[in-house]
Design an enzyme around this catalytic site. Structure first.
Site, PDB file in Angstrom:
ATOM      1  N   LYS A 249     -70.193 -43.421   6.247  1.00 22.11           N
ATOM      2  CA  LYS A 249     -68.624 -43.145   6.375  1.00 22.11           C
ATOM      3  C   LYS A 249     -67.767 -44.172   5.261  1.00 22.11           C
ATOM      4  O   LYS A 249     -68.234 -45.229   5.386  1.00 22.11           O
ATOM      5  CB  LYS A 249     -68.401 -43.074   7.819  1.00 22.11           C
ATOM      6  CG  LYS A 249     -68.604 -44.513   8.430  1.00 22.11           C
ATOM      7  CD  LYS A 249     -68.510 -44.307   9.795  1.00 22.11           C
ATOM      8  CE  LYS A 249     -68.602 -45.576  10.625  1.00 22.11           C
ATOM      9  NZ  LYS A 249     -68.571 -45.566  12.113  1.00 22.11           N
TER      10      LYS A 249
ATOM     11  N   TYR B  27     -45.383 -67.701  -2.474  1.00 17.71           N
ATOM     12  CA  TYR B  27     -44.265 -67.125  -1.539  1.00 17.71           C
ATOM     13  C   TYR B  27     -43.892 -67.937  -0.344  1.00 17.71           C
ATOM     14  O   TYR B  27     -44.781 -68.610   0.189  1.00 17.71           O
ATOM     15  CB  TYR B  27     -44.454 -65.601  -1.057  1.00 17.71           C
ATOM     16  CG  TYR B  27     -44.260 -64.637  -2.217  1.00 17.71           C
ATOM     17  CD1 TYR B  27     -42.888 -64.612  -2.550  1.00 17.71           C
ATOM     18  CD2 TYR B  27     -45.517 -64.108  -2.647  1.00 17.71           C
ATOM     19  CE1 TYR B  27     -42.841 -63.444  -3.558  1.00 17.71           C
ATOM     20  CE2 TYR B  27     -45.296 -63.105  -3.566  1.00 17.71           C
ATOM     21  CZ  TYR B  27     -44.178 -62.494  -4.207  1.00 17.71           C
ATOM     22  OH  TYR B  27     -43.929 -61.780  -4.962  1.00 17.71           O
TER      23      TYR B  27
HETATM   24  C1  LIG Z   1     -69.733 -46.062  12.492  1.00 24.13           C
HETATM   25  C2  LIG Z   1     -70.591 -45.581  13.618  1.00 24.13           C
HETATM   26  C3  LIG Z   1     -72.036 -46.071  13.605  1.00 24.13           C
HETATM   27  C4  LIG Z   1     -72.474 -47.421  12.638  1.00 24.13           C
HETATM   28  O1  LIG Z   1     -72.027 -48.602  13.218  1.00 24.13           O
HETATM   29  P1  LIG Z   1     -72.584 -49.706  12.561  1.00 24.13           P
HETATM   30  O2  LIG Z   1     -72.166 -50.930  13.656  1.00 24.13           O
HETATM   31  O3  LIG Z   1     -71.764 -49.934  11.442  1.00 24.13           O
HETATM   32  O4  LIG Z   1     -74.084 -49.815  12.468  1.00 24.13           O
HETATM   33  C5  LIG Z   1     -72.845 -45.547  14.211  1.00 24.13           C
HETATM   34  N1  LIG Z   1     -72.420 -44.460  15.292  1.00 24.13           N
HETATM   35  C6  LIG Z   1     -71.307 -44.162  15.160  1.00 24.13           C
HETATM   36  C7  LIG Z   1     -70.918 -43.180  16.343  1.00 24.13           C
HETATM   37  C8  LIG Z   1     -70.338 -44.730  14.478  1.00 24.13           C
HETATM   38  O5  LIG Z   1     -68.886 -44.354  14.470  1.00 24.13           O
END
Ligand SMILES: *Cc1c(COP(=O)(O)O)cnc(C)c1O
Length: 366
Positions: free
Chosen positions: A38, A261
């Protein structure tokens, strides 16, 4: 843009991502490890990452949203490709057309997927789905109340092939947190109320919680990309990213000269300041102002003053070899996403997903 003229170069080691997937797979003998790709594979590029993992044999992928699934369907043609954030109304036909697996977390989503399934019946197998159970996150997933309705009215699931039931751990990176066991027990109780189906429990850190947290499918994201899944222990994962930024200018300043800044840093000694081609527009968090560092030739160089949109300043007084055109490493083997996160007040996930789009990207496969 070529590497020669790029302000910064982001090297992504696809070989290390595959190696990390293999490390995780060995740690999870109960079932395969799905790749969570994702958010553009946590900022590293969903298409090349998914293609590399597919070539290595990975056949289970998760994204957050439909458009992310459509973007990589062609590179993982026959793999399970599941969409974590549910079935948005109106998306049913696209899910069916591209053989995507929705993660269903409400009775309404279940009803719509079942309606879609019936509309395309005639096809031999019922469409697959993953059922998401909320065991403690209060975000997405079936509530206890919805589970009771499903247990009483099982025909609500008639036309759906339940590929997995899943839940998501709240604090898997904290092995002593009692929530882990509580969620695991709630998950078992919830599964007993539903038709039998394989289970999916652990995320990256969950894989390291031991045998009680193994299931038929783990879902790993962060650890694939080199984030430490066991924050209180040495990182078992290989480093995946290196970000090198170009020094644009070097100047000598007098004692008392402010830098950047709001003049938040003032030279306490005659100093040499290197201005590098990196800023918060590149996802280099402004909270790193006067806190972060870079590496030059294997030694740390302190960040001084505010991080600005396109530029960041470093104190190179003790590094006379730094000249315009040199490269400073701001992520890499010396400085992991977790290290940068600690200085920025966030986690490695946010450091990676923030990585900007002005870098010249190089994918390594060795
Ligand atoms: C993002 C996500 C994962 C992966 O989690 P990590 O901690 O990055 O391994 C697994 N399951 C769900 C439902 C998620 O949203």
């Amino acid at each position: 843009m070529t590497a020669e003229t790029a302000p910064a170069i982001l090297e992504i080691d696809l070989g290390a991502i595959v190696a990390n997937w293999r490390i995780l797979s060995r740690r999870h003998p109960a079932g395969p490890v799905a790749a969570v790709v994702k958010a553009d594979a946590y900022g590293l590029g969903a298409e090349p990452v998914a293609a590399a993992l597919y070539a290595a044999g990975c056949r289970h992928f998760f994204v957050a949203y439909l458009n992310e699934a459509l973007a990589i369907r062609a590179v993982v043609p026959d793999a399970m490709l599941a969409v974590l954030c549910g079935l948005i109304s109106g998306a049913e036909d696209s899910f069916a057309a591209y053989n995507l697996t929705p993660v269903l977390g409400s009775l309404d989503e279940i009803r719509r997927w079942q309606d879609a399934a019936r509309a395309i019946s005639g096809s031999s197998k019922p469409p697959a789905a993953i059922l998401h159970i909320d065991t403690g996150m209060a975000r997405l997933g079936l509530s206890q109340y919805e589970l009771e309705i499903l247990a009483r009215e099982p025909d609500r699931l008639d036309s759906i092939a339940i590929r997995y039931t899943m839940t998501h751990l709240v604090s898997a990176e904290m092995p002593t947190d009692g929530l882990n066991r509580l969620q695991r027990d709630r998950f078992s109780a919830a599964r007993a109320m539903l038709p039998p189906a394989p289970a999916s429990l652990a995320n990256s850190s969950g894989i390291f919680l031991g045998p009680d947290f193994r299931s038929d499918l783990a879902r790993a994201g962060a650890a694939l990309y080199g984030v430490n899944p066991t924050p209180d222990r040495p990182n078992p994962m290989r480093s995946v990213v290196r970000l090198s930024v170009r020094v644009l200018a070097v100047r000598d300043i007098q004692v008392g000269t402010p830098v950047g800044y709001n003049a938040t840093w003032i030279a306490a000694r005659p100093s040499r300041i290197a201005t590098a081609a990196l800023g918060y527009a590149d996802g280099f968090h402004r909270s790193l102002s006067s806190r972060g560092a870079a590496y030059f030739d294997g030694t740390p160089v302190p960040l001084v003053g505010r991080v600005s949109m396109d530029l960041t300043t470093f104190d190179v007084t003790d590094h006379p070899a730094v000249q315009p055109g040199c490269w400073l490493e701001v992520l890499g083997t010396h400085l992991s996403p977790d290290d940068v996160a600690a200085a920025a007040g966030t986690n490695g996930y946010e450091v990676l997903t923030s990585l900007g789009h002005r870098f010249h990207r190089v994918y390594r496969t060795a």
